[in-house]
Design an enzyme around this catalytic site. Structure first.
Site, PDB file in Angstrom:
ATOM      1  N   ASN A 209      56.561  38.457  95.735  1.00  0.00           N
ATOM      2  CA  ASN A 209      55.140  38.088  95.692  1.00  0.00           C
ATOM      3  C   ASN A 209      54.932  36.872  94.811  1.00  0.00           C
ATOM      4  O   ASN A 209      55.636  36.661  93.827  1.00  0.00           O
ATOM      5  CB  ASN A 209      54.280  39.271  95.225  1.00  0.00           C
ATOM      6  CG  ASN A 209      54.036  39.279  93.729  1.00  0.00           C
ATOM      7  OD1 ASN A 209      53.149  38.579  93.229  1.00  0.00           O
ATOM      8  ND2 ASN A 209      54.841  40.047  93.004  1.00  0.00           N
TER       9      ASN A 209
ATOM     10  N   PHE B 263      47.872  36.010  89.996  1.00  0.00           N
ATOM     11  CA  PHE B 263      46.740  36.601  89.246  1.00  0.00           C
ATOM     12  C   PHE B 263      45.408  36.412  89.986  1.00  0.00           C
ATOM     13  O   PHE B 263      44.404  35.990  89.406  1.00  0.00           O
ATOM     14  CB  PHE B 263      46.613  36.000  87.841  1.00  0.00           C
ATOM     15  CG  PHE B 263      47.705  36.359  86.880  1.00  0.00           C
ATOM     16  CD1 PHE B 263      48.611  37.380  87.126  1.00  0.00           C
ATOM     17  CD2 PHE B 263      47.830  35.666  85.662  1.00  0.00           C
ATOM     18  CE1 PHE B 263      49.614  37.702  86.215  1.00  0.00           C
ATOM     19  CE2 PHE B 263      48.819  35.987  84.745  1.00  0.00           C
ATOM     20  CZ  PHE B 263      49.725  36.994  85.027  1.00  0.00           C
TER      21      PHE B 263
ATOM     22  N   SER C 185      54.674  36.996  84.176  1.00  0.00           N
ATOM     23  CA  SER C 185      54.531  36.706  85.605  1.00  0.00           C
ATOM     24  C   SER C 185      55.207  35.375  85.908  1.00  0.00           C
ATOM     25  O   SER C 185      54.999  34.392  85.197  1.00  0.00           O
ATOM     26  CB  SER C 185      53.061  36.619  86.008  1.00  0.00           C
ATOM     27  OG  SER C 185      52.973  36.069  87.310  1.00  0.00           O
TER      28      SER C 185
ATOM     29  N   ASN D 116      54.476  33.646  88.438  1.00  0.00           N
ATOM     30  CA  ASN D 116      53.595  32.945  89.368  1.00  0.00           C
ATOM     31  C   ASN D 116      52.460  32.176  88.716  1.00  0.00           C
ATOM     32  O   ASN D 116      51.571  31.681  89.397  1.00  0.00           O
ATOM     33  CB  ASN D 116      53.037  33.948  90.386  1.00  0.00           C
ATOM     34  CG  ASN D 116      54.157  34.644  91.128  1.00  0.00           C
ATOM     35  OD1 ASN D 116      55.102  33.992  91.554  1.00  0.00           O
ATOM     36  ND2 ASN D 116      54.076  35.955  91.234  1.00  0.00           N
ATOM     37  N   THR D 117      52.451  32.121  87.385  1.00  0.00           N
ATOM     38  CA  THR D 117      51.505  31.276  86.661  1.00  0.00           C
ATOM     39  C   THR D 117      52.362  30.277  85.899  1.00  0.00           C
ATOM     40  O   THR D 117      53.217  30.676  85.104  1.00  0.00           O
ATOM     41  CB  THR D 117      50.636  32.125  85.701  1.00  0.00           C
ATOM     42  OG1 THR D 117      49.839  33.007  86.484  1.00  0.00           O
ATOM     43  CG2 THR D 117      49.733  31.254  84.840  1.00  0.00           C
TER      44      THR D 117
ATOM     45  N   LYS E 244      54.496  42.904  77.967  1.00  0.00           N
ATOM     46  CA  LYS E 244      55.280  43.065  79.212  1.00  0.00           C
ATOM     47  C   LYS E 244      56.186  41.866  79.421  1.00  0.00           C
ATOM     48  O   LYS E 244      55.716  40.727  79.438  1.00  0.00           O
ATOM     49  CB  LYS E 244      54.349  43.236  80.410  1.00  0.00           C
ATOM     50  CG  LYS E 244      55.110  43.477  81.718  1.00  0.00           C
ATOM     51  CD  LYS E 244      54.227  44.008  82.802  1.00  0.00           C
ATOM     52  CE  LYS E 244      54.986  44.214  84.106  1.00  0.00           C
ATOM     53  NZ  LYS E 244      54.139  44.759  85.158  1.00  0.00           N
TER      54      LYS E 244
ATOM     55  N   ASN F 266      58.885  43.034  84.424  1.00  0.00           N
ATOM     56  CA  ASN F 266      58.157  42.425  85.529  1.00  0.00           C
ATOM     57  C   ASN F 266      59.150  42.088  86.668  1.00  0.00           C
ATOM     58  O   ASN F 266      60.295  42.552  86.642  1.00  0.00           O
ATOM     59  CB  ASN F 266      57.438  41.161  85.012  1.00  0.00           C
ATOM     60  CG  ASN F 266      56.126  40.911  85.724  1.00  0.00           C
ATOM     61  OD1 ASN F 266      56.079  40.942  86.951  1.00  0.00           O
ATOM     62  ND2 ASN F 266      55.076  40.654  84.979  1.00  0.00           N
TER      63      ASN F 266
HETATM   64  C1  FMN Z   1      52.428  42.417  94.814  1.00  0.00           C
HETATM   65  C2  FMN Z   1      52.720  42.576  93.355  1.00  0.00           C
HETATM   66  C3  FMN Z   1      51.793  42.139  92.426  1.00  0.00           C
HETATM   67  C4  FMN Z   1      52.043  42.287  91.052  1.00  0.00           C
HETATM   68  N1  FMN Z   1      51.102  41.880  90.154  1.00  0.00           N
HETATM   69  C5  FMN Z   1      51.318  42.069  88.836  1.00  0.00           C
HETATM   70  C6  FMN Z   1      50.327  41.731  87.889  1.00  0.00           C
HETATM   71  O1  FMN Z   1      49.228  41.273  88.232  1.00  0.00           O
HETATM   72  N2  FMN Z   1      50.616  41.924  86.573  1.00  0.00           N
HETATM   73  C7  FMN Z   1      51.792  42.460  86.140  1.00  0.00           C
HETATM   74  O2  FMN Z   1      51.989  42.635  84.935  1.00  0.00           O
HETATM   75  N3  FMN Z   1      52.751  42.817  87.024  1.00  0.00           N
HETATM   76  C8  FMN Z   1      52.532  42.651  88.347  1.00  0.00           C
HETATM   77  N4  FMN Z   1      53.497  43.021  89.240  1.00  0.00           N
HETATM   78  C9  FMN Z   1      54.786  43.542  88.738  1.00  0.00           C
HETATM   79  C10 FMN Z   1      54.851  45.077  88.745  1.00  0.00           C
HETATM   80  O3  FMN Z   1      53.877  45.634  87.891  1.00  0.00           O
HETATM   81  C11 FMN Z   1      56.244  45.556  88.301  1.00  0.00           C
HETATM   82  O4  FMN Z   1      56.449  45.180  86.951  1.00  0.00           O
HETATM   83  C12 FMN Z   1      57.379  44.975  89.155  1.00  0.00           C
HETATM   84  O5  FMN Z   1      56.997  44.901  90.502  1.00  0.00           O
HETATM   85  C13 FMN Z   1      58.663  45.802  89.060  1.00  0.00           C
HETATM   86  O6  FMN Z   1      58.437  47.130  89.471  1.00  0.00           O
HETATM   87  P1  FMN Z   1      58.723  47.662  90.970  1.00  0.00           P
HETATM   88  O7  FMN Z   1      60.119  47.250  91.335  1.00  0.00           O
HETATM   89  O8  FMN Z   1      58.537  49.159  90.895  1.00  0.00           O
HETATM   90  O9  FMN Z   1      57.699  47.026  91.838  1.00  0.00           O
HETATM   91  C14 FMN Z   1      53.264  42.885  90.618  1.00  0.00           C
HETATM   92  C15 FMN Z   1      54.194  43.318  91.567  1.00  0.00           C
HETATM   93  C16 FMN Z   1      53.942  43.187  92.919  1.00  0.00           C
HETATM   94  C17 FMN Z   1      54.960  43.684  93.920  1.00  0.00           C
END
Ligand code: FMN
Length: 303
Positions: free
Chosen positions: A68, A72, A132, A134-135, A174, A203
């Site tokens: 992704n 934000f 993140s 993506n920022t 985080k 993350n």
């Molecule tokens: C579509 C998407 C959007 C995410 N947006 C955020 C976010 O806004 N803030 C954040 O701290 N982590 C965000 N994450 C990261 C997740 O909270 C998590 O840390 C990461 O995906 C690893 O866990 P997972 O493998 O169970 O998904 C996002 C993940 C995905 C897949």
């Protein structure tokens, strides 16, 4: 299973929803029905912002993974607070805060403090998200002077807020899985020095190991799900060794079974969070993880 006590909070169970799924706190009551022990909403920024252009989310089904680059997208901190105030859920709600894309990284602290001040009375805990991918340049805040300066400013304001309100809301950081051992040592030291209550590891990753050849495997953004599981657990473990129970650890990254959730606990986590696993395995994953962790604790207590 028994409730889990950490950071001065009681969690009905240790399995939470990770940030990013409910960025605006619009679905808290519905998500709570899935049996989560806590829910993290956000990332939220001071002002509303649209995020990156679509397409910005890619399912890599063969790898049970997602890439992704949402960036934000959210309706701003005030909108999120309205939703948090309105929800009926009585469990713990973490609010994850970030900076607007238009704010230069040198002024990031202003955005974090702005959000911190607003969310303080409404959050069970507050997550400072500096990981993140993506920022632009956000992850620079994870290292050296930039990290120290940011934590100094945030912690200062946090302490003032605690005395103004007369109650303490735990502060959590985080981090990314893409950290060198020296960075882990440095971050761990800062967490202890600034008395940060918790750490969320991790993350999404910028690495593409194992997905290079899959359709959309080369998309820009953060990779989550099964491919990040091992690295993420290793990073968690390295932090656990440095932090020696001084900071609560929350393990997230690639949990898609009860067994994987237990691996995070064994690596040092007290709480875990789910995102991508939930997308591929469905809501039953929450109870599988709760039961597996409960079973693990029962087994070690019985030894
Ligand atoms: C579509 C998407 C959007 C995410 N947006 C955020 C976010 O806004 N803030 C954040 O701290 N982590 C965000 N994450 C990261 C997740 O909270 C998590 O840390 C990461 O995906 C690893 O866990 P997972 O493998 O169970 O998904 C996002 C993940 C995905 C897949």
């Amino acid at each position: 299973m028994q409730p889990t006590d950490c950071m001065g909070l009681q969690f009905a169970n240790p399995v939470g929803l990770a940030a990013g799924l409910d960025k605006n706190g619009e679905y808290i009551d519905a998500l709570a029905e899935l049996g989560f022990g806590f829910i993290e909403v956000g990332t939220v920024t001071p002002k509303p912002q649209a995020g990156n252009d679509k397409p910005r989310l890619f399912r890599l089904k063969q790898a049970d993974a997602i890439i992704n680059r949402m960036g934000f997208n959210n309706h701003g901190v005030d909108y999120l607070i309205d939703n948090v105030q309105r929800c009926k859920y009585k469990g713990n709600i973490g609010i994850n805060i970030g900076k607007n894309a238009a704010t230069p990284v040198e002024q990031a602290a202003d955005d974090y403090v702005y959000c911190l001040e607003r969310v303080y009375p409404h959050a069970s805990y507050i997550t400072v998200n500096i990981s993140s991918p993506n920022t632009k340049n956000l992850r620079d805040l994870q290292s050296g002077e930039a990290l120290t300066a940011l934590l100094y400013t945030i912690k200062n304001r946090h302490s003032q807020l605690a005395s103004e309100y007369g109650f303490y809301v735990p502060l959590v950081l985080k981090v990314a899985p893409d950290l060198e051992p020296e960075q882990i040592d440095y971050i761990a030291k800062q967490l202890i020095d600034f008395e940060i209550d918790g750490l969320i590891a991790t993350n999404t990753t910028l690495k593409r190991t194992g997905v290079e050849d899959l359709p959309d495997g080369d998309q820009a953004g953060g990779l989550s799900g099964r491919p990040v599981s091992h690295t993420s657990t290793q990073i968690l473990h390295q932090f656990a060794e440095q932090l020696e129970d001084k900071v609560t650890l929350i393990g997230v990254g690639g949990i898609d079974s009860g067994e994987k959730a237990v691996k995070k606990i064994k690596a040092g986590a007290e709480l875990v969070q789910l995102y991508t696993g939930l997308i591929y395995r469905g809501p039953g994953l929450v109870q599988s993880c709760v039961q597996a962790i409960g079973g693990y604790y029962d087994a070690i207590e019985g030894q």
